[in-house]
Write a protein that holds these residues in place. Structure first.
Motif, mmCIF file in Angstrom:
data_model
loop_
_atom_site.group_PDB
_atom_site.id
_atom_site.type_symbol
_atom_site.label_atom_id
_atom_site.label_comp_id
_atom_site.label_asym_id
_atom_site.label_seq_id
_atom_site.Cartn_x
_atom_site.Cartn_y
_atom_site.Cartn_z
ATOM 1 N N SER A 170 0.825 -1.212 0.000
ATOM 2 C CA SER A 170 0.000 0.000 0.000
ATOM 3 C C SER A 170 0.856 1.258 0.000
ATOM 4 O O SER A 170 0.349 2.360 -0.170
ATOM 5 C CB SER A 170 -0.941 0.006 1.204
ATOM 6 O OG SER A 170 -0.176 0.063 2.391
ATOM 7 N N GLN B 130 2.655 2.277 -2.232
ATOM 8 C CA GLN B 130 2.622 2.853 -3.582
ATOM 9 C C GLN B 130 1.558 3.942 -3.710
ATOM 10 O O GLN B 130 1.770 4.950 -4.352
ATOM 11 C CB GLN B 130 2.305 1.768 -4.625
ATOM 12 C CG GLN B 130 3.186 0.534 -4.537
ATOM 13 C CD GLN B 130 4.618 0.843 -4.942
ATOM 14 O OE1 GLN B 130 4.852 1.696 -5.780
ATOM 15 N NE2 GLN B 130 5.566 0.164 -4.308
ATOM 16 N N LYS B 131 0.411 3.703 -3.111
ATOM 17 C CA LYS B 131 -0.712 4.608 -3.389
ATOM 18 C C LYS B 131 -1.029 5.508 -2.202
ATOM 19 O O LYS B 131 -1.698 5.101 -1.263
ATOM 20 C CB LYS B 131 -1.957 3.811 -3.810
ATOM 21 C CG LYS B 131 -2.033 2.395 -3.228
ATOM 22 C CD LYS B 131 -3.295 1.692 -3.681
ATOM 23 C CE LYS B 131 -3.372 0.286 -3.186
ATOM 24 N NZ LYS B 131 -4.294 -0.154 -2.256
ATOM 25 N N LEU B 132 -0.510 6.749 -2.294
ATOM 26 C CA LEU B 132 -0.837 7.775 -1.300
ATOM 27 C C LEU B 132 -2.097 8.492 -1.756
ATOM 28 O O LEU B 132 -2.230 8.831 -2.932
ATOM 29 C CB LEU B 132 0.300 8.784 -1.199
ATOM 30 C CG LEU B 132 1.514 8.382 -0.355
ATOM 31 C CD1 LEU B 132 2.599 9.434 -0.484
ATOM 32 C CD2 LEU B 132 1.111 8.203 1.105
ATOM 33 N N ALA B 133 -2.992 8.731 -0.823
ATOM 34 C CA ALA B 133 -4.216 9.443 -1.187
ATOM 35 C C ALA B 133 -3.921 10.929 -1.331
ATOM 36 O O ALA B 133 -3.065 11.461 -0.632
ATOM 37 C CB ALA B 133 -5.258 9.232 -0.095
ATOM 38 N N ASP B 134 -4.617 11.602 -2.260
ATOM 39 C CA ASP B 134 -4.496 13.054 -2.351
ATOM 40 C C ASP B 134 -5.636 13.683 -1.581
ATOM 41 O O ASP B 134 -6.745 13.843 -2.082
ATOM 42 C CB ASP B 134 -4.522 13.510 -3.817
ATOM 43 C CG ASP B 134 -3.108 13.525 -4.385
ATOM 44 O OD1 ASP B 134 -2.167 13.790 -3.612
ATOM 45 O OD2 ASP B 134 -2.962 13.278 -5.589
#
Ligand SMILES: Nc1nc2c(c(=O)[nH]1)N[C@H]1C(S)=C(S)[C@@H](COP(=O)(O)O)O[C@H]1N2
Ligand SMILES: [Mo]
Length: 439
Positions: free
Chosen positions: A49, A51-55
């Protein structure tokens, strides 16, 4: 096996140095960053997880205007002092430092403890005067401006009320946070004019032995200070952690007596009378002359003796399950530097030496830390400090035998004794809850 898993396994193999899982103070340093990192491996989310940082909204648009005087994040608004008298009824007000919510060694100015016996006066610094008179060749009057022209010094120093930790004298342990039990001590970097330079300028008479210091608040709180202390490391403090002293801590100037009983550190100081004997003022003749079990009393009790307590974990900071933790806390002594802190997880049967966070300053907070592997069973955590003068923090039973205790709640009677510096014990229960116990 990933490096994390390997480190985790190494950690699990580390032999404890004392009962109930206390590890060597350098266990994590020795193993390097991987070992330390492995501690968090217990709680990290799986690496996929990453890899995917929330904006979130704050990542998509410019932020707020930078304020001209900074305030902390709104998410930190629960980190506050507890107030004993928020409506300012005509009696003493206490504001206690939340040691369990802070870390490091300095107390932020807005969270420094306060004891004000008749509120905080709103002093106009241009109208404030400091007078030195009595047994001197030349009486002097200082304004904040004239004082500010003298050479200044900066030093770290804790201030502790002689009544701090008084609830620890109760017969049964009171269930409260470290803030409620030990919140009447804080530590700052103080900057100001050494009192010795002002007294020397006034010219001390050969008969002089004491100074009587007086505040500009309504009670004109006064205390007597031996001349030797006044000439040693006493200071007229003008700055606290780099900015002007806070109103509650004595704006625009306070007497700072490093390591000595809080009450003697006269806030809003306006008069120093040089005398040949103590003034026997209200506070030194009453509250701060602790009465002993045999009916004798201390006439003066100047020094805040060597002391320590664990802040993490502590009541209210429950553990979230077995695993690795850092035990940390605060140690200090009015006699000088802290030389050693030992930590026990088995109620004082075996001890592990804690790492001291340097630099270790004289008469100031020293943060201690020790790594710990909790197996989930009941334990009793204690810390015990030594200072460079060779003093050792007493056990609670030793101190109570010497000073006595009370069966009645403090709100009704007050405690018979001041200057509690004995060991504090936190029991950790199976679920991870932390309780104050007398071990
Ligand atoms: N003038 C004046 N000085 C005072 C007090 C006060 O009420 N008035 N309180 C005293 C007490 S009891 C203590 S413990 C310390 C506390 O210092 P702080 O409020 O800056 O933490 O200030 C001392 N100096
Ligand atoms: Mo105090």
């Amino acid at each position: 096996m990933t490096p994390h898993e390997k480190a985790k396994r190494e950690l699990e193999r580390l032999a404890p140095v004392a009962g109930n899982g206390l590890l060597h103070r350098r266990a994590f340093l020795r193993g390097g960053a991987t070992l330390a990192g492995a501690m968090s491996a217990y709680r990290l989310v799986p690496s996929a997880s990453a890899q995917k940082l929330a904006d979130d909204p704050w990542s998509l648009a410019p932020g707020a205007a930078v304020p001209d005087y900074g305030v902390r994040s709104r998410f930190e608004n629960k980190v506050v002092r507890t107030l004993s008298n928020p409506k300012a009824e005509p009696r003493t007000q206490h504001a206690r430092t939340p040691h369990h919510l802070l870390n490091g060694t300095f107390t932020p100015n807005a969270l420094h403890f306060v004891i004000s016996h008749a509120g905080d006066p709103d002093i106009d610094p241009d109208k404030h005067r400091l007078v030195i008179h009595g047994l001197v060749k030349q009486p002097l009057v200082f304004t904040l401006d004239t004082l500010s022209r003298y050479p200044m010094v900066s030093r770290m120093a804790f201030v502790e009320c002689g009544g701090n930790s008084a609830p620890m004298f109760s017969n049964e342990p009171i269930q409260a946070s470290v803030q409620a039990l030990h919140g009447l001590v804080s530590c700052s970097e103080w900057t100001g004019v050494p009192l010795s330079s002002l007294l020397e300028e006034a010219g001390i008479d050969a008969k002089a032995k004491w100074i009587v210091a007086e505040g500009a608040d309504a009670p004109h709180l006064s205390r007597s200070v031996p001349l030797a202390k006044a000439l040693d490391d006493a200071m007229i403090a003008l700055y606290q952690n780099g900015e002007r002293v806070m109103p509650g801590n004595g704006y625009p100037m306070r007497l700072l007596l490093p390591g000595w009983e809080g009450n003697m550190n006269i806030k809003w100081v306006r008069r120093l009378q040089v005398t040949d004997q103590p003034g026997m003022t209200f506070y030194e003749a009453r509250t701060y002359a602790p009465i002993l079990p045999g009916g004798k009393a201390y006439r003066f009790y100047f020094i805040q003796e060597v002391k320590s307590f664990i802040t993490h974990p502590s009541p209210g900071l429950a553990l979230s399950g077995p695993g690795f933790y850092e035990i940390s806390g605060i140690a200090y002594s009015g006699n000088g530097r802290i030389s050693k802190v030992m930590v026990s997880a088995d109620g004082g049967q075996t001890w592990a030496q804690a790492a001291l966070q340097g630099p270790v300053h004289s008469k100031a907070f020293t943060r201690f830390r020790v790594p710990w592997r909790w197996d989930g069973g009941p334990v009793v955590l204690q810390s015990r400090a030594w200072d460079e003068a060779g003093n050792m923090q007493p056990t609670r039973s030793e101190l109570v035998a010497a000073r006595g205790q009370t069966a009645r709640p403090p709100a009704v009677t007050g405690f018979p004794s001041q200057h509690y510096n004995a060991i504090t014990s936190w029991a950790i229960e199976r679920g991870g809850e932390v309780r104050n116990v007398y071990a």
